[in-house]
Enzyme design. Structure first.
Site, mmCIF file in Angstrom:
data_model
loop_
_atom_site.group_PDB
_atom_site.id
_atom_site.type_symbol
_atom_site.label_atom_id
_atom_site.label_comp_id
_atom_site.label_asym_id
_atom_site.label_seq_id
_atom_site.Cartn_x
_atom_site.Cartn_y
_atom_site.Cartn_z
ATOM 1 N N HIS A 1 3.952 6.091 -5.285
ATOM 2 C CA HIS A 1 3.603 6.371 -6.680
ATOM 3 C C HIS A 1 2.824 7.687 -6.761
ATOM 4 C CE1 HIS A 1 1.921 4.493 -10.674
ATOM 5 N NE2 HIS A 1 2.700 5.522 -10.889
ATOM 6 N N TYR B 1 -4.410 -7.590 -11.269
ATOM 7 C CA TYR B 1 -3.436 -7.945 -10.236
ATOM 8 C C TYR B 1 -2.361 -8.876 -10.799
ATOM 9 C CZ TYR B 1 -5.868 -5.626 -6.442
ATOM 10 O OH TYR B 1 -6.401 -4.664 -5.626
ATOM 11 N N HIS C 1 1.716 2.274 -3.440
ATOM 12 C CA HIS C 1 0.740 3.158 -4.083
ATOM 13 C C HIS C 1 0.951 4.600 -3.613
ATOM 14 C CE1 HIS C 1 -1.571 0.093 -6.043
ATOM 15 N NE2 HIS C 1 -1.913 -0.517 -4.924
ATOM 16 N N GLU D 1 -1.179 -1.592 -10.203
ATOM 17 C CA GLU D 1 -0.614 -2.416 -9.137
ATOM 18 C C GLU D 1 0.876 -2.699 -9.336
ATOM 19 O OE1 GLU D 1 -2.224 -3.188 -6.449
ATOM 20 O OE2 GLU D 1 -4.175 -2.450 -7.115
ATOM 21 N N GLU E 1 0.826 -1.212 0.000
ATOM 22 C CA GLU E 1 0.000 0.000 0.000
ATOM 23 C C GLU E 1 0.860 1.261 0.000
ATOM 24 O OE1 GLU E 1 -2.922 -0.221 -0.785
ATOM 25 O OE2 GLU E 1 -3.324 -2.330 -0.365
#
Length: 658
Positions: free
Chosen positions: A453, A592, A450, A475, A447
């Site tokens: 990112h 995914y 993310h 992902e 997480e």
């Protein structure tokens, strides 16, 4: 600030609606002398500047401890979505953009910025996907479908977040469950018997499912958890039907075709073929794994046995005990050391905000993030960590983008990103700090991937910032970062026993790393079940297929056939808590695996030989992570890797390279 009242949420939402309508009225009035400066740039600015407040007001429903605020946030999103659907279907605005596009195509106007060119292209595609090219009567039907779909998806999510079911067990029924878990349960006196209240939140249900010696207990948990959101089952049926009708009205063969034309896969055939081929390759390996589990149990393995037997096998054959491992990952030191990894790789600094914080709950941590070295450090953005479960809170683990970054019109300054990690890790007790299981450490890295990112995005336009990339690439960064949680040198540094401060021993690390692929094919097939179900319900191509669709039968049949593990003839309609299918991953759960192909390739190529390579960390940051969706993803991957991406690393990870 994060101190909005329910009334303020409602009032601000009304203001947003009125402001948006007034702005679109202005755009629609520009019938002649259309210019990039007069139409496109103001439109981009308005979208950029609206995102923070919109996201903040609707984020409350996932995290606020005040039900009135959560309800106000949900109601605000419902109202705003309905009104924005009306605005997105305005033919007068569409006609202005259509004329602007024609002038650009003819060479009468030029757009200097590639991002601005892309914005116009994406906007025109969005108009078409909203049916602006259709006759008035059909546009009204599209509007009704879109409005109803948004309403249903919001309610689906709310039902999942507000779920508060539980099961009462005696102490005997919880034999084998870690004492720290049992001690954390609320105790209830029922007819003179002391019972323990297990909720369906992760810190409760995972230890019971994974360690309860009583098979009846584990089966009760499995069945209860599967049926915890039954109200959503009917909602999903309606969602699937409306998506099918919408896609057909807009001229697509199926809803999957409607969704996937803007992804890296580009079409449903590619997505289905990818999952089907992967299933074919994984099934023989999974059958061998299942046979070993059956031998270990001495009987048929059922779904409620899987995690329990796996834990027993890990303990006996690999000397790995999940609870003991967790003692080496106290949350405080683990967070500090985890952030240090990202700091080194990407030239960042995380500064905790300890005073004058503005947060939505006392558990929330706030960090300012800087980038650069020494006197060249610059402010990058803000990240929040909301890490513990509570009533009404989002029940899984996710990163929520609160504000995207973008370049302001003055050409010199930027708006900075704000992002939030929402997880559900156990809280500290009187005797122990919060301790992270190894899979929770992996979840945290995922997480935060993310979040990183999001923070590193360096685009001109908010729409292309950070994680606003094709669904089947989003992902990739997070999956590449999971590898760090399996590297011996990283685990050595990351671990610190909560009593002695000792790191994991070399032997324990070796044992832990050796378990990475234990039952890997079975785990993958479980995920494939979700992906194949998601595509199956969204690739219906005719009315007869829709009429014959039995979602419960499809879900349960696929579950048993794909995962290979029996549910004991029980019908368990757990798709009611399959949040992805109503939360942005519709016809996209295949992502995914699809993203993992790229994530594995990146890690093997850039970091496998040196996980802390600063040079490659900077390359990853600058070539891929900072670009968001502002440039062609595949072109940037080729530049990063020095070649076309391949599936070699992905196949090797799943033992399919032989």
């Amino acid at each position: 600030s994060w101190n909005h009242t329910p009334q303020q949420i409602a009032d601000l939402t009304e203001e947003l609606i009125e402001t948006t309508k007034a702005f679109n009225d202005h755009i629609a009035s520009l019938s002649s002398n259309l210019t990039v400066e007069g139409v496109l740039l103001p439109y981009i600015d308005f979208e950029n500047e609206s995102q923070l407040l919109i996201n903040q007001l609707f984020f409350y429903q996932y995290v606020s401890s005040d039900k009135d605020i959560r309800d106000a946030s949900t109601a605000a999103e419902e109202l705003f979505s309905e009104k924005m659907i009306e605005q997105s279907l305005r033919t007068d605005v569409y006609e202005v953009f259509k004329k602007l596009q024609e002038k650009v195509d003819s060479g009468m106007l030029s757009i200097a910025s590639k991002e601005h060119q892309l914005f116009l292209s994406k906007t025109m595609l969005g108009f078409r996907k909203n049916g602006l090219h259709l006759p008035e009567d059909q546009r009204q039907v599209v509007k009704s479908y879109l409005s109803k779909l948004k309403e249903l998806c919001i309610h689906f999510s709310k039902n999942a977040n507000e779920e508060n079911g539980y099961i009462l067990f005696s102490k005997e029924e919880l034999e084998g469950v870690p004492k720290s878990t049992v001690d954390s349960f609320e105790q209830v006196d029922k007819d003179g018997v002391q019972l323990y209240k297990m909720t369906f939140k992760y810190p409760d249900i995972f230890p019971v499912s994974g360690f309860a010696n009583n098979e009846t207990t584990r089966k009760t948990v499995y069945l209860g958890n599967g049926d915890k959101c039954k109200a959503n089952n009917v909602i999903l049926e309606e969602i699937i039907a409306l998506r099918y009708k919408l896609a057909k009205l807009l001229g697509f063969n199926s809803f999957s075709d409607y969704v996937l034309d803007e992804t890296l896969a580009q079409n449903v055939t590619t997505a289905v073929s990818f999952l089907t081929d992967l299933r074919r390759k994984l099934t023989p390996l999974a059958q061998i794994e299942l046979e070993k589990l059956s031998e270990f149990k001495g009987a048929e393995v059922f779904k409620w046995d899987f995690k329990y037997l796996e834990n027993k096998m890990l303990s006996k054959q690999y000397q790995v005990n999940e609870t003991e491992i967790a003692e080496y990952f106290p949350m405080e030191s683990t967070i500090e050391k985890m952030l240090a990894i990202y700091e080194k790789l990407f030239d960042l600094e995380f500064q905790p905000v300890l005073t004058n914080t503005s947060v939505w709950h006392e558990d929330v941590r706030q960090y300012l993030v800087l980038i650069g070295e020494g006197s060249n450090k610059k402010f990058l953005g803000v990240i929040y960590f909301d890490l513990h479960p509570r009533e009404g809170k989002y029940g899984h683990a996710a990163n929520f983008g609160i504000a995207p970054g973008y370049a302001k019109r003055d050409g010199k300054s930027r708006a900075y990103p704000i992002t939030a990690l929402v997880c559900n890790f156990s809280k500290k007790t009187e005797s122990k700090p919060s301790l992270l299981k190894h899979y929770e450490v992996k979840t945290f890295f995922h997480e935060l991937g993310h979040g990183i990112h999001d923070l590193l995005g360096r685009t001109e336009v908010a729409r292309f910032h950070g994680t606003n990339v094709p669904r089947d690439f989003v992902e990739t960064p997070s999956q590449s970062f999971e590898f760090w949680t399996w590297e011996k040198s990283i685990l050595k540094n990351l671990s610190s026993h909560y009593l002695t401060n000792e790191s994991l021993s070399d032997t324990l690390i070796d044992n832990l790393v050796s378990t990475k692929h234990v039952n890997g094919a079975l785990h993958a097939l479980r995920q494939l079940h979700f992906g194949l179900f998601d595509l199956a319900v969204h690739q219906l191509e005719d009315d007869e297929s829709l009429e014959l669709l039995n979602i419960s039968r499809l879900w349960n049949n696929l579950s048993n056939e794909v995962s290979l593990i029996s549910s004991g003839n029980y019908t368990v309609d757990s798709y009611g808590s399959f949040g992805h299918i109503a939360g942005g991953y519709e016809s996209g759960y295949y992502s995914y695996f699809f993203s993992e192909v790229f994530g594995d390739d990146i890690y093997y190529t850039l970091f496998k030989d040196d996980p802390m390579s600063v040079e490659n960390g900077r390359k990853y940051r600058d070539i891929v992570l900072s670009k968001g969706n502002s440039e062609d993803i595949m072109d940037n991957l080729k530049l990063l890797l020095g070649r076309e991406p391949t599936s070699d690393a992905f196949l090797k990870e799943y033992g399919l390279d032989k």
